[in-house]
Motif scaffolding. Sequence first.
Motif, PDB file in Angstrom:
ATOM      1  N   ARG A 117      68.306  81.630  45.081  1.00 47.44           N
ATOM      2  CA  ARG A 117      68.661  81.286  43.686  1.00 47.44           C
ATOM      3  C   ARG A 117      69.785  80.252  43.679  1.00 47.44           C
ATOM      4  N   GLY A 118      70.742  80.433  44.589  1.00 47.69           N
ATOM      5  CA  GLY A 118      71.868  79.490  44.684  1.00 47.69           C
ATOM      6  C   GLY A 118      71.403  78.084  45.032  1.00 47.69           C
ATOM      7  N   VAL A 119      70.482  77.992  45.996  1.00 45.28           N
ATOM      8  CA  VAL A 119      69.978  76.668  46.404  1.00 45.28           C
ATOM      9  C   VAL A 119      69.273  76.004  45.217  1.00 45.28           C
ATOM     10  N   LEU A 120      68.510  76.814  44.458  1.00 44.66           N
ATOM     11  CA  LEU A 120      67.782  76.238  43.318  1.00 44.66           C
ATOM     12  C   LEU A 120      68.738  75.778  42.214  1.00 44.66           C
ATOM     13  N   VAL A 121      69.872  76.472  42.084  1.00 41.02           N
ATOM     14  CA  VAL A 121      70.875  76.011  41.108  1.00 41.02           C
ATOM     15  C   VAL A 121      71.471  74.685  41.588  1.00 41.02           C
ATOM     16  N   THR A 122      71.827  74.638  42.878  1.00 43.52           N
ATOM     17  CA  THR A 122      72.415  73.400  43.434  1.00 43.52           C
ATOM     18  C   THR A 122      71.480  72.208  43.240  1.00 43.52           C
ATOM     19  N   LEU A 123      70.175  72.439  43.463  1.00 40.88           N
ATOM     20  CA  LEU A 123      69.232  71.324  43.394  1.00 40.88           C
ATOM     21  C   LEU A 123      68.579  71.198  42.016  1.00 40.88           C
ATOM     22  N   GLY A 124      69.028  72.052  41.076  1.00 38.15           N
ATOM     23  CA  GLY A 124      68.396  72.097  39.745  1.00 38.15           C
ATOM     24  C   GLY A 124      68.299  70.741  39.079  1.00 38.15           C
ATOM     25  N   SER A 129      65.305  66.278  37.054  1.00 40.86           N
ATOM     26  CA  SER A 129      65.190  64.853  36.754  1.00 40.86           C
ATOM     27  C   SER A 129      63.955  64.228  37.412  1.00 40.86           C
ATOM     28  N   ALA A 130      63.366  64.929  38.397  1.00 43.24           N
ATOM     29  CA  ALA A 130      62.111  64.435  38.970  1.00 43.24           C
ATOM     30  C   ALA A 130      60.920  64.906  38.129  1.00 43.24           C
ATOM     31  N   GLY A 131      61.192  65.648  37.057  1.00 34.86           N
ATOM     32  CA  GLY A 131      60.133  66.116  36.157  1.00 34.86           C
ATOM     33  C   GLY A 131      59.230  67.155  36.808  1.00 34.86           C
ATOM     34  N   ASN A 162      62.693  67.956  50.488  1.00 32.57           N
ATOM     35  CA  ASN A 162      61.472  67.276  50.935  1.00 32.57           C
ATOM     36  C   ASN A 162      60.349  67.445  49.919  1.00 32.57           C
ATOM     37  N   ALA A 163      60.221  68.668  49.385  1.00 32.58           N
ATOM     38  CA  ALA A 163      59.153  68.909  48.396  1.00 32.58           C
ATOM     39  C   ALA A 163      59.375  68.015  47.174  1.00 32.58           C
ATOM     40  N   VAL A 164      60.645  67.805  46.819  1.00 32.48           N
ATOM     41  CA  VAL A 164      60.938  66.930  45.676  1.00 32.48           C
ATOM     42  C   VAL A 164      60.659  65.467  46.049  1.00 32.48           C
ATOM     43  N   LYS A 165      61.073  65.079  47.262  1.00 35.39           N
ATOM     44  CA  LYS A 165      60.916  63.674  47.692  1.00 35.39           C
ATOM     45  C   LYS A 165      59.458  63.290  47.880  1.00 35.39           C
ATOM     46  N   TYR A 166      58.708  64.160  48.569  1.00 42.09           N
ATOM     47  CA  TYR A 166      57.342  63.788  48.972  1.00 42.09           C
ATOM     48  C   TYR A 166      56.283  64.480  48.122  1.00 42.09           C
ATOM     49  N   GLY A 168      56.367  64.474  44.794  1.00 43.01           N
ATOM     50  CA  GLY A 168      56.537  63.920  43.450  1.00 43.01           C
ATOM     51  C   GLY A 168      55.262  63.828  42.640  1.00 43.01           C
ATOM     52  N   GLY A 169      54.196  63.286  43.257  1.00 40.39           N
ATOM     53  CA  GLY A 169      52.962  63.077  42.517  1.00 40.39           C
ATOM     54  C   GLY A 169      52.435  64.347  41.872  1.00 40.39           C
ATOM     55  N   GLY A 170      52.613  65.476  42.547  1.00 42.40           N
ATOM     56  CA  GLY A 170      52.054  66.740  42.055  1.00 42.40           C
ATOM     57  C   GLY A 170      52.902  67.410  41.002  1.00 42.40           C
ATOM     58  N   GLN A 171      54.198  67.008  40.917  1.00 42.15           N
ATOM     59  CA  GLN A 171      55.095  67.563  39.895  1.00 42.15           C
ATOM     60  C   GLN A 171      55.178  69.084  39.918  1.00 42.15           C
ATOM     61  N   TYR A 172      55.054  69.657  41.107  1.00 38.12           N
ATOM     62  CA  TYR A 172      55.089  71.110  41.202  1.00 38.12           C
ATOM     63  C   TYR A 172      55.904  71.524  42.420  1.00 38.12           C
ATOM     64  N   LEU A 173      56.707  72.565  42.231  1.00 41.81           N
ATOM     65  CA  LEU A 173      57.455  73.136  43.354  1.00 41.81           C
ATOM     66  C   LEU A 173      57.364  74.643  43.261  1.00 41.81           C
ATOM     67  N   GLY A 174      56.923  75.271  44.314  1.00 39.03           N
ATOM     68  CA  GLY A 174      56.856  76.736  44.348  1.00 39.03           C
ATOM     69  C   GLY A 174      57.811  77.277  45.392  1.00 39.03           C
ATOM     70  N   VAL A 175      58.593  78.291  45.010  1.00 36.52           N
ATOM     71  CA  VAL A 175      59.469  78.965  45.979  1.00 36.52           C
ATOM     72  C   VAL A 175      59.220  80.469  45.859  1.00 36.52           C
TER      73      VAL A 175
END
Length: 269
Positions: A117-124, A129-131, A162-166, A168-175
Amino acid sequence: LFAEMTVSPLPDILGQGAMIAIVDQSEIEESEQVRRDFVANVSHELKTPLTAMMGFIETLRGPARDDARARDRFLDIMEREAGRMNRLVSDLLSLSRVQADERRRPSSEVDLPMMLRGVLVTLGQAIESAGITLETSGLEGAQRIPGDPDQLVQVFQNLIENAVKYGGGGQYLGVTLRRINYEPTLRGPAWAIDVSDKGEGIDEIHLPRLTERFYRVDTHRSREQGGTGLGLAIVKHIVNRHRGRLKIVSHKGQGSQFTVILPESHNRA
Ligand code: ADP
């Protein structure tokens, strides 16, 4: 080989009980080669931004001396190149620290869901902003396992970045955090954390080499994204130190899933 060797009496140079040490040179030479390649890679990675900066300094001294707009633009580029060198040096220091630590099991504990949860807050901010749409599961409550909190934060920061950087096209992140009752490779219960994206994916041929230092699928793209090529190497060493496993499943054009599996206790692993 041994069958062909003729054993003749040793000359008695050391008196009674002389010893011969047979050293397999091939392994030593191989690691020497790996070390040389690494030094060459580091030098190249540092030299690229340095050369660019020296070029711009020269231009600022000469042709661009009285051109305020050019000066601002060149200073911006130099700042970006200095930032790149800074990130590279930080990642090199991290890598050298985690490699030095690798044989020592972590003596502390980490609360996995709280850490994630902490990491997700840091990278929130970066995620937003990457949508990107973030989906999480299993991150509620508390679950303590043996682990080095700072190092594990680094693992998930690298994977999520990395998931945010590479991705991007999919606009989805699952943790996702889930418990495995029995993980055969660790011979015991474990916790698995999946970081998934629906981005560009990675061609199968690259997967086995992905955690090598400076290995990138697309060097230009990685550089453009501010990557150093060391993130996954750092991840691998930290996961090794925790006696864990890193699994990568990826399909070109569909997305990737990086799974970190950590033993629930260090008794068995
Ligand atoms: P970098 O600093 O280049 O991102 P990493 O070691 O973190 O270095 O990753 C190595 C390479 O693996 C990247 O350059 C990229 O080509 C590929 N990669 C890592 N994560 C992903 C991902 N989620 N999707 C697609 N490619 C990825």
